[in-house]
Design a protein around this motif. Structure first.
Motif, mmCIF file in Angstrom:
data_model
loop_
_atom_site.group_PDB
_atom_site.id
_atom_site.type_symbol
_atom_site.label_atom_id
_atom_site.label_comp_id
_atom_site.label_asym_id
_atom_site.label_seq_id
_atom_site.Cartn_x
_atom_site.Cartn_y
_atom_site.Cartn_z
ATOM 1 N N ALA A 153 25.646 126.517 71.597
ATOM 2 C CA ALA A 153 26.701 125.611 72.021
ATOM 3 C C ALA A 153 27.067 125.904 73.472
ATOM 4 N N ALA A 154 27.529 124.885 74.147
ATOM 5 C CA ALA A 154 27.973 125.015 75.534
ATOM 6 C C ALA A 154 29.399 124.486 75.631
ATOM 7 N N PRO A 155 30.283 125.257 76.272
ATOM 8 C CA PRO A 155 31.675 124.816 76.391
ATOM 9 C C PRO A 155 31.828 123.667 77.381
ATOM 10 N N ILE A 156 32.831 122.835 77.129
ATOM 11 C CA ILE A 156 33.216 121.748 78.034
ATOM 12 C C ILE A 156 34.594 122.088 78.567
ATOM 13 N N PHE A 157 34.713 122.144 79.892
ATOM 14 C CA PHE A 157 35.963 122.501 80.559
ATOM 15 C C PHE A 157 36.625 121.278 81.163
ATOM 16 N N ASP A 158 37.960 121.262 81.150
ATOM 17 C CA ASP A 158 38.685 120.172 81.807
ATOM 18 C C ASP A 158 38.973 120.559 83.251
ATOM 19 N N HIS A 159 39.765 119.745 83.934
ATOM 20 C CA HIS A 159 40.070 119.953 85.351
ATOM 21 C C HIS A 159 40.779 121.280 85.619
ATOM 22 N N SER A 160 41.463 121.838 84.618
ATOM 23 C CA SER A 160 42.184 123.099 84.818
ATOM 24 C C SER A 160 41.346 124.314 84.445
ATOM 25 N N GLY A 161 40.131 124.086 83.945
ATOM 26 C CA GLY A 161 39.271 125.191 83.541
ATOM 27 C C GLY A 161 39.446 125.592 82.087
ATOM 28 N N ARG A 162 40.230 124.821 81.354
ATOM 29 C CA ARG A 162 40.471 125.099 79.939
ATOM 30 C C ARG A 162 39.340 124.489 79.105
ATOM 31 N N VAL A 163 38.882 125.239 78.101
ATOM 32 C CA VAL A 163 37.861 124.716 77.198
ATOM 33 C C VAL A 163 38.502 123.653 76.311
ATOM 34 N N ILE A 164 37.921 122.451 76.336
ATOM 35 C CA ILE A 164 38.481 121.354 75.537
ATOM 36 C C ILE A 164 37.513 120.854 74.468
ATOM 37 N N ALA A 165 36.263 121.281 74.554
ATOM 38 C CA ALA A 165 35.259 120.835 73.589
ATOM 39 C C ALA A 165 34.013 121.695 73.748
ATOM 40 N N ALA A 166 33.019 121.404 72.946
ATOM 41 C CA ALA A 166 31.719 122.059 73.058
ATOM 42 C C ALA A 166 30.656 121.081 72.588
ATOM 43 N N ILE A 167 29.456 121.258 73.101
ATOM 44 C CA ILE A 167 28.328 120.459 72.633
ATOM 45 C C ILE A 167 27.229 121.419 72.192
ATOM 46 N N ASN A 168 26.389 120.931 71.290
ATOM 47 C CA ASN A 168 25.260 121.740 70.853
ATOM 48 C C ASN A 168 24.077 120.844 70.539
ATOM 49 N N VAL A 169 22.987 121.472 70.224
ATOM 50 C CA VAL A 169 21.774 120.778 69.829
ATOM 51 C C VAL A 169 21.378 121.327 68.470
ATOM 52 N N SER A 170 21.053 120.431 67.565
ATOM 53 C CA SER A 170 20.590 120.890 66.256
ATOM 54 C C SER A 170 19.463 119.992 65.771
ATOM 55 N N GLY A 171 18.696 120.505 64.859
ATOM 56 C CA GLY A 171 17.597 119.744 64.293
ATOM 57 C C GLY A 171 16.675 120.676 63.542
ATOM 58 N N PRO A 172 15.650 120.135 62.949
ATOM 59 C CA PRO A 172 14.701 120.972 62.220
ATOM 60 C C PRO A 172 13.921 121.870 63.181
ATOM 61 N N ASP A 173 13.478 123.012 62.691
ATOM 62 C CA ASP A 173 12.733 123.961 63.525
ATOM 63 C C ASP A 173 11.572 123.297 64.263
ATOM 64 N N ARG A 174 10.885 122.390 63.597
ATOM 65 C CA ARG A 174 9.705 121.766 64.222
ATOM 66 C C ARG A 174 10.074 120.960 65.475
ATOM 67 N N ALA A 175 11.319 120.511 65.575
ATOM 68 C CA ALA A 175 11.750 119.756 66.750
ATOM 69 C C ALA A 175 11.894 120.644 67.983
ATOM 70 N N PHE A 176 12.049 121.945 67.742
ATOM 71 C CA PHE A 176 12.264 122.873 68.850
ATOM 72 C C PHE A 176 10.986 123.584 69.263
ATOM 73 N N GLY A 177 9.930 123.386 68.533
ATOM 74 C CA GLY A 177 8.667 124.021 68.875
ATOM 75 C C GLY A 177 8.665 125.492 68.525
ATOM 76 N N THR A 178 7.506 126.097 68.671
ATOM 77 C CA THR A 178 7.375 127.512 68.326
ATOM 78 C C THR A 178 7.376 128.408 69.557
ATOM 79 N N HIS A 179 7.309 127.820 70.708
ATOM 80 C CA HIS A 179 7.259 128.613 71.939
ATOM 81 C C HIS A 179 8.657 128.811 72.513
ATOM 82 N N ARG A 180 8.909 130.006 73.004
ATOM 83 C CA ARG A 180 10.203 130.288 73.640
ATOM 84 C C ARG A 180 10.434 129.365 74.826
ATOM 85 N N THR A 181 9.376 128.963 75.488
ATOM 86 C CA THR A 181 9.507 128.086 76.649
ATOM 87 C C THR A 181 10.198 126.782 76.264
#
Length: 75
Positions: free
Chosen positions: A1-29
């Motif tokens: 997850a990655a935080p979302i900051f507002d104009h004052s620097g306060r965390v107001i939300a977060a976003i992430n990525v999810s899905g089946p393992d095959r969608a992310f591939g097997t390589h660290r790259t």
């Protein structure tokens, strides 16, 4: 997850990525590419929310937290 900051620097939300393992591939790259795209998208959203800089100390995940997330991705 990655935080979302507002104009004052306060965390107001977060976003992430999810899905089946095959969608992310097997390589660290591929997982690194996805993580980088996620962070870039979070930065763009933050700029639209009026945040123009680095998060204030202690307001979001620090290097150790990010390292833990990367280590988890590698397993």
């Amino acid at each position: 997850a990655a935080p979302i900051f507002d104009h004052s620097g306060r965390v107001i939300a977060a976003i992430n990525v999810s899905g089946p393992d095959r969608a992310f591939g097997t390589h660290r790259t591929r997982r690194r590419e996805i993580a980088d795209a996620l962070m870039e998208a979070a930065g763009e959203i933050c700029r639209h929310m009026g945040h123009g800089g680095e998060p204030p100390p202690g307001s979001g995940p620090g290097p150790s937290r990010r390292s833990e997330a990367i280590a988890h991705e590698q397993h």
